[in-house]
Design a protein around this motif. Structure first.
Motif, short mmCIF file in Angstrom:
data_model
loop_
_atom_site.label_atom_id
_atom_site.label_comp_id
_atom_site.label_asym_id
_atom_site.label_seq_id
_atom_site.Cartn_x
_atom_site.Cartn_y
_atom_site.Cartn_z
N VAL A 115 162.96 59.79 24.10
CA VAL A 115 163.81 58.65 24.40
C VAL A 115 163.21 57.40 23.75
O VAL A 115 162.02 57.34 23.47
CB VAL A 115 163.94 58.46 25.94
N THR A 116 164.07 56.41 23.52
CA THR A 116 163.64 55.11 23.03
C THR A 116 164.06 54.08 24.07
O THR A 116 165.18 54.15 24.57
CB THR A 116 164.31 54.79 21.68
N LEU A 117 163.17 53.17 24.40
CA LEU A 117 163.50 52.13 25.36
C LEU A 117 163.63 50.81 24.61
O LEU A 117 162.71 50.39 23.93
CB LEU A 117 162.43 52.05 26.45
N ARG A 118 164.80 50.15 24.76
CA ARG A 118 165.09 48.92 23.99
C ARG A 118 165.54 47.76 24.86
O ARG A 118 166.45 47.05 24.42
CB ARG A 118 166.18 49.23 22.97
N PRO A 119 165.13 47.37 25.93
CA PRO A 119 164.28 48.06 26.89
C PRO A 119 165.07 49.07 27.73
O PRO A 119 164.50 49.76 28.56
CB PRO A 119 163.76 46.94 27.78
N MET A 120 166.37 49.17 27.53
CA MET A 120 167.14 50.17 28.28
C MET A 120 167.01 51.54 27.61
O MET A 120 166.54 51.64 26.47
CB MET A 120 168.62 49.76 28.38
N ILE A 121 167.39 52.57 28.32
CA ILE A 121 167.28 53.94 27.84
C ILE A 121 168.28 54.17 26.71
O ILE A 121 169.48 53.98 26.88
CB ILE A 121 167.53 54.94 28.99
N CYS A 122 167.76 54.57 25.55
CA CYS A 122 168.58 54.85 24.37
C CYS A 122 168.13 56.16 23.73
O CYS A 122 166.97 56.57 23.89
CB CYS A 122 168.45 53.73 23.33
N PHE A 123 169.04 56.80 23.04
CA PHE A 123 168.76 58.06 22.35
C PHE A 123 169.22 57.99 20.91
O PHE A 123 170.11 57.22 20.57
CB PHE A 123 169.49 59.23 23.03
N THR A 124 168.59 58.83 20.09
CA THR A 124 169.06 59.08 18.73
C THR A 124 169.47 60.54 18.67
O THR A 124 169.09 61.34 19.53
CB THR A 124 167.94 58.82 17.70
N ILE A 125 170.23 60.90 17.65
CA ILE A 125 170.60 62.30 17.48
C ILE A 125 169.35 63.17 17.33
O ILE A 125 169.26 64.23 17.98
CB ILE A 125 171.57 62.48 16.29
N PRO A 126 168.35 62.78 16.52
CA PRO A 126 167.14 63.62 16.46
C PRO A 126 166.44 63.79 17.81
O PRO A 126 165.90 64.85 18.10
CB PRO A 126 166.24 62.88 15.46
N GLN A 127 166.47 62.77 18.66
CA GLN A 127 165.88 62.91 20.00
C GLN A 127 166.69 63.90 20.85
O GLN A 127 166.10 64.72 21.56
CB GLN A 127 165.79 61.56 20.70
N ILE A 128 168.00 63.85 20.75
CA ILE A 128 168.84 64.80 21.48
C ILE A 128 168.54 66.22 20.98
O ILE A 128 168.39 67.16 21.78
CB ILE A 128 170.34 64.46 21.34
N GLU A 129 168.41 66.39 19.67
CA GLU A 129 168.06 67.71 19.12
C GLU A 129 166.70 68.16 19.65
O GLU A 129 166.51 69.33 19.98
CB GLU A 129 168.04 67.66 17.59
N HIS A 130 165.76 67.24 19.72
CA HIS A 130 164.42 67.55 20.22
C HIS A 130 164.49 67.99 21.69
O HIS A 130 163.80 68.94 22.10
CB HIS A 130 163.53 66.32 20.04
N ILE A 131 165.32 67.32 22.47
CA ILE A 131 165.50 67.69 23.88
C ILE A 131 166.10 69.09 23.96
O ILE A 131 165.66 69.92 24.76
CB ILE A 131 166.38 66.65 24.60
N PHE A 132 167.10 69.37 23.13
CA PHE A 132 167.73 70.70 23.15
C PHE A 132 166.73 71.78 22.75
O PHE A 132 166.75 72.88 23.30
CB PHE A 132 168.95 70.73 22.24
N ASN A 133 165.85 71.48 21.80
CA ASN A 133 164.79 72.44 21.43
C ASN A 133 163.84 72.66 22.61
O ASN A 133 163.38 73.79 22.83
CB ASN A 133 164.03 71.95 20.21
N LEU A 134 163.55 71.61 23.35
CA LEU A 134 162.73 71.74 24.56
C LEU A 134 163.41 72.69 25.55
O LEU A 134 162.76 73.57 26.11
CB LEU A 134 162.51 70.37 25.21
N TYR A 135 164.70 72.51 25.75
CA TYR A 135 165.43 73.39 26.66
C TYR A 135 165.29 74.85 26.23
O TYR A 135 165.05 75.73 27.06
CB TYR A 135 166.92 73.05 26.69
N MET A 136 165.45 75.11 24.95
CA MET A 136 165.39 76.49 24.46
C MET A 136 163.99 77.07 24.64
O MET A 136 163.83 78.24 24.97
CB MET A 136 165.84 76.57 23.01
N THR A 137 162.96 76.25 24.43
CA THR A 137 161.57 76.70 24.65
C THR A 137 161.39 77.08 26.12
O THR A 137 160.78 78.11 26.42
CB THR A 137 160.58 75.58 24.26
N CYS A 138 161.93 76.27 27.01
CA CYS A 138 161.81 76.57 28.45
C CYS A 138 162.59 77.82 28.82
O CYS A 138 162.09 78.65 29.59
CB CYS A 138 162.28 75.36 29.27
N ILE A 139 163.78 77.99 28.27
CA ILE A 139 164.56 79.19 28.55
C ILE A 139 163.81 80.43 28.06
O ILE A 139 163.70 81.44 28.76
CB ILE A 139 165.97 79.11 27.93
N ASP A 140 163.28 80.35 26.83
CA ASP A 140 162.51 81.49 26.29
C ASP A 140 161.33 81.84 27.18
O ASP A 140 161.06 83.01 27.44
CB ASP A 140 162.01 81.18 24.87
#
Length: 191
Positions: free
Chosen positions: A162-187
């Protein structure tokens, strides 16, 4: 007569992580569309338009993030429910006091005897992402001046998700990174 847009495919709940791919593609398409609308001039009107478009992009990415976390919760819950049915275990996940991801993990470890090392970095990251999701759902993207929010802000600001600007913001690469985290946890969860 059926129209092409009337045809929709779904996946069984135990494969709900597949929805993450659909969600990511939709987010990318919307993000590209909004990016194409950004003006190149530097007038006050253009700056206002950029601010509004960026606010729209962030609202969309926050919604994608919140929805995606629900998907991972459903997926883990369905996996333990299927294993419970297969083994004929009387105690159900809903009988535990934990909720969401933590309930599925507790059930897998304590009832089904799974060996999951919750000290591994991907599980720690998932719990941080869960805290981020809960903050967005219950407080929105901003932080108050209280001590609890200050502590969260500091934890989230050290995160690569996540990026704080100062509010919570996301980029597409961060969303992809989160989805990769999910898959690692599922595995790790199903091994």
């Amino acid at each position: 007569m059926q129209q092409p847009e009337d045809s929709t495919f779904g996946v069984p709940r135990f494969l709900s992580f597949i929805d993450l791919a659909y969600l990511l593609e939709a987010a990318k398409a919307a993000d590209e569309h909004l990016a194409s609308k950004l003006p190149s001039d530097r007038t006050e009107e253009a700056r206002n338009k950029i601010g509004n478009l960026n606010a729209t992009r962030q609202s969309l990415l926050r919604a994608v993030f919140i929805s995606s976390f629900g998907t991972i919760e459903q997926n883990l819950d369905e996996i333990v429910s299927m294993e419970r049915a297969k083994r004929g275990v009387y105690l159900a996940p809903a009988d535990l006091k934990d909720r969401g991801v933590k309930r599925s993990l507790t059930y897998a470890v304590k009832v089904l005897g799974a060996e999951i090392d919750l000290g591994l970095s991907h599980w720690k990251d998932l719990f941080l992402v869960q805290d981020l999701r809960n903050h967005l759902v219950h407080y929105g993207p901003d932080f108050t001046s209280g001590k609890e929010h200050e502590e969260r802000f500091n934890r989230f600001s050290d995160s690569k998700y996540v990026t704080l600007r100062p509010m919570i913001c996301f980029t597409i690469p961060q969303i992809e990174h989160i989805f990769n985290l999910y898959m690692t946890c599922i595995d790790d969860f199903i091994k």
